[in-house]
Structure formats: C-alpha cells, structure tokens
Design a protein around this motif. Structure first.
Motif, PDB file in Angstrom:
ATOM      1  N   TYR A  26     -43.770  23.006 -61.853  1.00  0.00           N
ATOM      2  CA  TYR A  26     -43.728  21.781 -62.772  1.00  0.00           C
ATOM      3  C   TYR A  26     -44.440  20.940 -62.543  1.00  0.00           C
ATOM      4  N   GLU A  27     -44.012  20.315 -61.262  1.00  0.00           N
ATOM      5  CA  GLU A  27     -44.697  19.023 -60.761  1.00  0.00           C
ATOM      6  C   GLU A  27     -46.080  19.058 -60.588  1.00  0.00           C
ATOM      7  N   LEU A  28     -46.514  20.031 -60.095  1.00  0.00           N
ATOM      8  CA  LEU A  28     -48.186  20.248 -60.126  1.00  0.00           C
ATOM      9  C   LEU A  28     -48.834  20.215 -61.143  1.00  0.00           C
ATOM     10  N   LEU A  29     -48.221  20.875 -62.358  1.00  0.00           N
ATOM     11  CA  LEU A  29     -48.916  20.786 -63.794  1.00  0.00           C
ATOM     12  C   LEU A  29     -48.946  19.107 -64.014  1.00  0.00           C
ATOM     13  N   ARG A  33     -46.684  10.991 -62.804  1.00  0.00           N
ATOM     14  CA  ARG A  33     -45.807  10.236 -63.442  1.00  0.00           C
ATOM     15  C   ARG A  33     -44.556  10.289 -62.195  1.00  0.00           C
ATOM     16  N   ARG A  34     -43.979   9.213 -61.813  1.00  0.00           N
ATOM     17  CA  ARG A  34     -43.083   9.083 -61.041  1.00  0.00           C
ATOM     18  C   ARG A  34     -41.563   9.162 -61.316  1.00  0.00           C
ATOM     19  N   LYS A  76     -48.442  11.052 -53.315  1.00  0.00           N
ATOM     20  CA  LYS A  76     -49.159  12.118 -54.326  1.00  0.00           C
ATOM     21  C   LYS A  76     -49.605  13.312 -53.344  1.00  0.00           C
ATOM     22  N   LYS A  77     -49.985  13.142 -52.174  1.00  0.00           N
ATOM     23  CA  LYS A  77     -50.266  14.206 -51.321  1.00  0.00           C
ATOM     24  C   LYS A  77     -49.355  14.996 -51.013  1.00  0.00           C
ATOM     25  N   TYR A  78     -48.111  14.576 -50.656  1.00  0.00           N
ATOM     26  CA  TYR A  78     -46.911  15.554 -50.606  1.00  0.00           C
ATOM     27  C   TYR A  78     -46.629  16.173 -51.821  1.00  0.00           C
ATOM     28  N   LEU A  91     -48.750  23.133 -54.763  1.00  0.00           N
ATOM     29  CA  LEU A  91     -49.254  24.204 -54.487  1.00  0.00           C
ATOM     30  C   LEU A  91     -48.652  25.191 -53.628  1.00  0.00           C
ATOM     31  N   SER A  92     -47.725  24.818 -52.527  1.00  0.00           N
ATOM     32  CA  SER A  92     -47.165  25.746 -51.690  1.00  0.00           C
ATOM     33  C   SER A  92     -46.040  26.421 -52.607  1.00  0.00           C
ATOM     34  N   SER A  93     -45.569  25.892 -53.696  1.00  0.00           N
ATOM     35  CA  SER A  93     -44.540  26.344 -54.441  1.00  0.00           C
ATOM     36  C   SER A  93     -45.229  27.724 -55.284  1.00  0.00           C
ATOM     37  N   VAL A  94     -46.277  27.283 -55.951  1.00  0.00           N
ATOM     38  CA  VAL A  94     -47.129  28.429 -56.653  1.00  0.00           C
ATOM     39  C   VAL A  94     -47.465  29.495 -55.792  1.00  0.00           C
TER      40      VAL A  94
END
Lengths: 435, 342
Positions: B29-32, B38-39, B114-116, B122-125
């Motif tokens: 969800y965060e990746l999307l 958005r913090r 943002k990188k984290y 990405l690793s979640s997907v």
C-alpha cells in the motif's frame, strides 16, 4: 567453487552474520534494563537518556537478527536437506522451545519499545527484563541444537537411518551445558566491550563526557566480570571437547603425535606435510594438564585418526589461537582494571585507557566469530559428528555459488547499512548533547 | 497428537497469511503511495504494525519448525525443489524487515526515509509474489527427476497459473492491509478518510486476480483446481467466500471498518483454509502418481509427542502475553478515539 564449498561458505556467512545480531539481541536488552533500572531508582535523567539511546540500537540489531535468523532456519533445509531429513525429528525439540522463547521475546520487545506511555513504569521495566531473559533463553535453546551436532544423542543409527528417537535425550546432550555457558558468558563480554568502546570513542571526541562516563561505569563491572569468567568458562568447554571429541582437540592444538606430557602449542602455522607447527611456542606438559588436569596424561594426536576425518587443521588451529589469545588479553586487562578500582576506588578512565577501550571494542566479536569457526569447522567433515558427513547431506540443487554470491552481496549491503546507521545514531547523539 | 500438530500448523500458516500478510500489504500500500510521499501514510502504518510486527512474522518460524520436526519427508522435498523461490522469499523477508527497522530507527529524518519506504514496499511486493508462486506450485503435480534442472527446479513454480497465484497473493495482502488500516484511520481522523474511497480499487484488484487464478487454473488443467471444484465442502466454502463479497461491499459503503475487517479475515481464511484442507493429508503429489502423505511420513511418535507438548506449553506461555500486547495497543487506539470524540 565446488557446490559443497559454496554451500559451506553460504552457511558460514549466514551464521557469522546472524551471530553478531543474535548476541546483541540477547545481551543489549539486559544492559538497557540495567540503565533503565538506575533511572527508575535514582531519577537521574542521564540514565534514561542512555537507556533510550541503547534501545534505538537494539531495535536495529534485533530486527536484523530476527530476519537473518528466519533465513537461517530455512537455509538449514535448503542447503542440507538430507541432514534435516534425519536430524529434524531428533533435534527439533530445542528449536520448538527456541521458537517459543523468541516469540515471547518479540512480544516483550513490542511492549517495551512502544509501551512506555501505555504501561506503568515498573511494568514497562519488567517487559524489558522479559526481552533480555527470553533472548538469553532462546540463545541457550538453539545452542542445544548445535551441541547435538557435536555430541549426537537420543537415537540409534541403524543402516543409515535413525531408530528409537528420544528428543529429550537429544536436547539434553553432553555438549549442551558446556557450549551454552560459554556462549552466554562470551556474549556478555563481546557486547559489553562494544558498548564501552563506543562510549569511550564518543567521550574522546568530546561529546557529552558526563553521559559517556556514566555509561562506561555502568557497563564496566559487568564486562570485567564476563572477562574474568571467560577463561574459566573456556577451560571448562575445552576439557569437554577433549573428552568428547579428541580429534577436534588435536586439530585445535595442531597436535600431531600422540604423547604423554603433551605440549601446549601457542601460535604458529601447522604444516600438514611435515606434521609440525612452524614458528610456534611449545610449553611442555601444559596441554595434558589443561585438558585432563594431569601433565602426564596421554593426549591423542591427529596421526591416530584417518586423514579423511581430519577437519581443516590450519583454519581450526588459527581460529582457536585467535579466540584464546583475545580471551586471555581481555582477562588480563580486566584484572588490571579491577585492581585499579580496588586500589584507587575508581576505574582507570584516562585518555589512554579510553583509547585502549576503543581498540578493544571489536575484539569480543572477533573472538566470538573465531569461536564459531572452531566449533563448526572443527566438527568437519561431519555435519552430525561421526554419523553423517557434510558432503552427504548437500542439496541436489546446482549452482549454489550464485546463491552464495546473492547472499554475500545482501549481507555486505546490510552490514554497511547497519554501520552507517549506527554512525548516524552517534551524530544525532552528539548533536543532542551539544544543543 | 498428530492431528493436534497439523491443526497448530494450519493455524500458524493462517495466522501468518492474515497478520504477516497484512504487514506485507501495508508495504504494498505504501509503495502505491510512495510517489506522493505522504508522511501521514508512514505514521499510519508504523502505528498500525509497529508494536506487533515482529510477533506477526514469527508464525512463519513456528510453521517451519513444525514442518522439519514433525514432517521431515515433506520438508525435504520442499527444500530441494523450491530452493530458488525460497531463496527469493528469504532475500525479500530480510530486506523488508531491515528496511522497516532502519526507517523507524534512523534518527535523522531526511531523503533516506523515502529510500527506505521504497525498499520496504518493493521487497513487500517481491516477497508476497514469490510466496504466491510457491503456493501455486503446490497445486500442481510435481516432477520427480532432479537431474533435469529446468523441469525440476524451475517449471513447478513458473507458469501462467503460478504467476496468477503470485499476483493474487499480492492483491489479497493489499486488501487485508487496506481494510485493517481503515479502522486505524477511522479512529485517527474519522470516517471521511480517502482510505475509504480508495478501498474499491484494492477490492477490484483482488477479485480480478482471483478470477484470473481460476481461469488459468482451468486452462492449465491444474489438478487441485479440478479437485476443489468437485469437492462439495470446497465448493461450499468458495461460494460462501464469494457471497460474502456482498456484505463486504456494504460494510465498506457504510464505513463499518470493524465489520469489514472481520469479513475480509473470514474470506481469506475460507479461501486459504479450503486449499489447506483439500491438501490434507497428501501435501505433495507427483507426476508419476506417488505422493507425500503427511500422516504416513510423519516423524516417530516420541518426536510428535514432544513437539505437541512444546506447542501446548508454548501456547500457554505465549497467548496470555500476545493478548496483553494486542490489548495494550488496541485499548490505546480506542482511548485516543474517546479523547477525540467527547
């Protein structure tokens, strides 16, 4: 790289990586709880700062240890499926208890890290003790599984199959106690040293001298005790190896010929062709004395055993020397610090002493890694001592060197990230103190 | 005892899918939303999964220990055949867990956040997808000859069907997380959150992915899909899961986040439970007609007894504390709500 070598390298890499995070996850919670206790008792905000600062470090190390441990539990099967096929039902029991302890540790960690405002101060403190206690317990349980590989028990090996399996006897194998006590004592030492080293370094750089002093004085007694216990604990462990795995002892000492009054070999490089240890110092009779409490006792040499059963003598001997050398040095320095404390009623915390502390910081971990090399490489060529050979339990999956490369890159990346993040912690710590 | 152990294994796998699945979904969800950076999303997710995220993932360790201790033969075949996808899963789990912890504990909040987040997402997907590939492979008749590299080590988990299952798992994790986050969001900012508006997308994705799984399964002639469609119990459960979509849509529409949460959990449990039940006791089936039967290849009785005692003893120790953990943090959420809506 052969498949076997790739698999062994990957296993060594995964274990070597995991052990660093695992022992921090075992011991640091106890130090955090110690500082937290001082804060609750004295109301001194300095201790609160220290405990919170360590807690952040703990979060990073615990998470990395948890995921590398998950990876490890699968890798046992991915790399050594035949081993797990036979061993799983025998030595699975400590794993199931380790899982329980680790589950509890994770629960307590959640409560401790996030529960400060939601729990009463002392309940919050007890959850911190829970993290440490469960961490140490899970370490002790998982060492039981490793000890079983060194000292297989609880089954009969008939025609390449285990019969009459008794998981309780397997868990309470002969090597468990000696390995577990040595693991815990040296973990205390290694983690204590790093914490002291970091604060000494920060102090030398001039940030927050009073806080750093407080932190060092808090951890020093613990570390000195661990350093003084380590030789006792190591001696106990070595005597146990001498009794159970004479070939391993011979490899540790690079002791080729069976003799009475066997000499202790210090340093040197074993030469397998001439069967001699070059550039070594030999102290006559001391090995017999140390291994069996009697300098006239006979110590079996490598030559008594078939060559195909020898572990890699050079690696094992050097790793053992590194471990024992570091252990002795640390015990000596701890003794000096202790005498200083008793004589002058305070610890030696001069700039030179602090510089020494910085230099000593990584030594505990180096010794721990060397110790695992001694245990694991020293057991070779067996994966289950004198039952199943490592090469016979390798997976059928080809191309393991690529998998090794993937994990090497992954762990290097994570290692660099953790170091970089810790540096950022120090920066933030320094900024906060000067602000 | 063996049935008890199988039951615990089933429960821990289900718990992993639901709790860890929701964690994975949070990453997806965060990746999307990473582009908008958005913090508030980050804090929402950390608030929701932070305290319990370590515990959520230990279900997997529990399952693997039960597997290798209780069912070594099945574990052996699994470990050899699925070396590649399991390695991918492990790399994903490692990167994901560390990215989450690094983000949380990095004391300096700068562009690295943002990188984290990107790495976490990405690793979640990645992990969810590879897990799906393995699940998909377990539906199939498996090869028997490890000498043929591609046939044995690759083909089982790589086909349109397994890819469809991979995508389906990603979509289910996302839907779980999105639904779970609704309650958090409802207590945090009230029921006007845009999370409610976005839920339709997650739901549509899951339904579409599920349909593709069914179609590719029929198309590829997957053994278990046929089996599922001929077993009255399985058909019943799957039909029920589909019918429950109706109340779920209604719950979303009325913004009843707790009800939606219960419904989604039930649906996922039904779908996943059917697969597990239909695969019992023959967990692995091979193209030459042989199979690995969990009951026949289980560890000796002495081992099963000890495993059972450890599970009972462990549960008695773990559950009170787990409940306490959930209570401490859930009670806090409702307390915050009370404070906000007098």
């Amino acid at each position: 790289m052969s498949e076997l070598l790739a698999a062994r390298s990957l296993m060594a890499l995964s274990l070597g990586f995991h052990i660093i995070f695992a022992i921090v996850g075992m011991i640091l919670p106890l130090l955090v709880a110690l500082a937290h206790y001082k804060f609750l008792r004295t109301g001194d905000l300095g201790y609160q700062k220290i405990s919170k600062w360590w807690m952040r470090g703990l979060g990073i190390f615990f998470a990395t240890g948890a995921v590398s441990g998950t990876a490890l539990s699968f890798e046992l099967g991915l790399l050594w499926p035949t081993f797990m096929l036979h061993a799983g039902p025998i030595f699975g029991m400590p794993f199931s208890w380790e899982g329980t302890a680790f589950f509890l540790e994770a629960i307590f960690l959640g409560l401790y890290l996030f529960g400060e405002k939601r729990l009463s101060p002392w309940v919050h403190w007890w959850t911190g003790i829970g993290v440490g206690a469960c961490g140490v317990l899970s370490g002790i349980f998982v060492v039981a599984a490793n000890a079983w590989m060194n000292s297989p028990a609880g089954f009969e090996w008939v025609g390449g199959k285990a019969k009459n399996i008794d998981p309780v006897a397997a868990m309470f194998n002969d090597a468990w106690f000696s390995q577990a006590q040595h693991t815990v004592v040296t973990a205390m030492l290694a983690v204590g040293l790093v914490v002291i080293g970091v604060h000494a370094w920060l102090w030398l750089r001039g940030s927050a001298p009073r806080l750093n002093q407080k932190a060092i004085i808090l951890v020093l007694p613990w570390t000195i005790a661990a350093a003084l216990l380590t030789p006792v604990s190591g001696d106990f462990s070595a005597k146990d190896v001498a009794r159970r795995q004479p070939l391993k002892l011979a490899a540790l000492e690079a002791h080729f010929e069976t003799t009475t009054y066997a000499p202790l070999v210090l340093g040197g490089i074993p030469n397998l062709e001439t069967k001699n240890v070059e550039y070594a110092i030999k102290i006559p009779g001391l090995l017999s004395l140390m291994a069996f409490n009697d300098s006239s006792e006979k110590v079996q040499g490598l030559n008594d055993f078939p060559r195909e059963n020898w572990p890699p003598v050079v690696i094992v001997h050097l790793a053992f020397q590194v471990m024992v050398g570091i252990g002795s040095l640390l015990a000596l320095l701890a003794l000096i610090q202790l005498i200083h404390r008793l004589r002058f009623k305070k610890y030696a915390l001069t700039p030179i002493a602090l510089k020494i502390m910085v230099l000593l910081a990584p030594l505990g971990f180096i010794a721990v890694e060397a110790g695992w090399v001694v245990t694991e490489v020293g057991r070779q060529p067996w994966i289950i001592y004198e039952i199943l050979r490592t090469k016979d339990s390798l997976t059928l999956m080809p191309g393991l060197s690529s998998i090794f490369t993937i994990f090497l890159v992954l762990y290097l990346f994570l290692g660099v990230m953790v170091i970089w993040l810790m540096r950022r912690q120090f920066q933030a710590f320094a900024l906060k103190e000067t602000a | 005892m063996i049935y008890f152990i199988v039951a615990v294994l089933t429960v821990s796998l289900m718990a992993y899918v639901i709790f860890a699945g929701a964690d994975f979904g949070a990453g997806i969800y965060e990746l999307l939303h990473v582009v908008s950076a958005r913090r508030d999303r980050k804090h929402l997710i950390e608030g929701a999964i932070g305290p319990i995220w370590e515990a959520n993932h230990i279900w997997l360790i529990l399952a693997v220990v039960i597997f290798f201790m209780g069912f070594p033969q099945a574990f052996y075949v699994f470990s050899v055949m699925f070396h590649i996808p399991m390695t991918a899963v492990l790399v994903g789990i490692t990167l994901r867990g560390t990215a989450f912890a690094f983000r949380h504990y990095d004391p300096i909040e700068d562009h690295w956040q943002k990188k984290y987040t990107l790495l976490f997402g990405l690793s979640s997907v990645w992990t969810a997808f590879w897990q799906g590939l393995i699940v998909g492979a377990l539906f199939k008749l498996l090869p028997v000859d490890p000498a043929r590299f591609v046939d044995y080590f690759v083909s089982p988990w790589l086909s349109p069907f397994t890819v469809a299952v991979g995508v389906f798992v990603v979509s289910i994790y996302l839907l779980l997380a999105h639904t779970f986050l609704l309650s958090e969001e409802a207590t945090r900012v009230g029921k006007h959150s845009h999370l409610f508006d976005e839920i339709w997308r997650s739901l549509a994705f899951a339904v579409a992915a599920g349909s593709v799984v069914l179609l590719t399964g029929l198309n590829e002639d997957i053994a278990l899909v046929d089996q599922l469609l001929t077993s009255p119990f399985a058909v019943g459960a799957l039909v029920l899961a589909t019918i429950l979509l109706g109340p779920l849509v209604l719950a979303y529409h009325r913004r009843r986040s707790t009800l939606a949460r219960a419904l989604v959990t039930l649906q996922v449990s039904l779908i996943f439970g059917v697969v597990l039940v239909e695969r019992f006791p023959t967990i692995l089936r091979f193209s030459d007609g042989s199979a690995v039967n969990l009951l026949e290849t289980a560890a000796p009785q002495a081992t099963l007894d000890q495993l059972g005692y450890a599970l009972i003893g462990g549960s008695c120790l773990i559950f009170p504390f787990l409940l306490f953990l959930f209570r401490v943090f859930k009670a806090d959420a409702s307390a915050a709500k009370d404070a906000r809506d007098p």
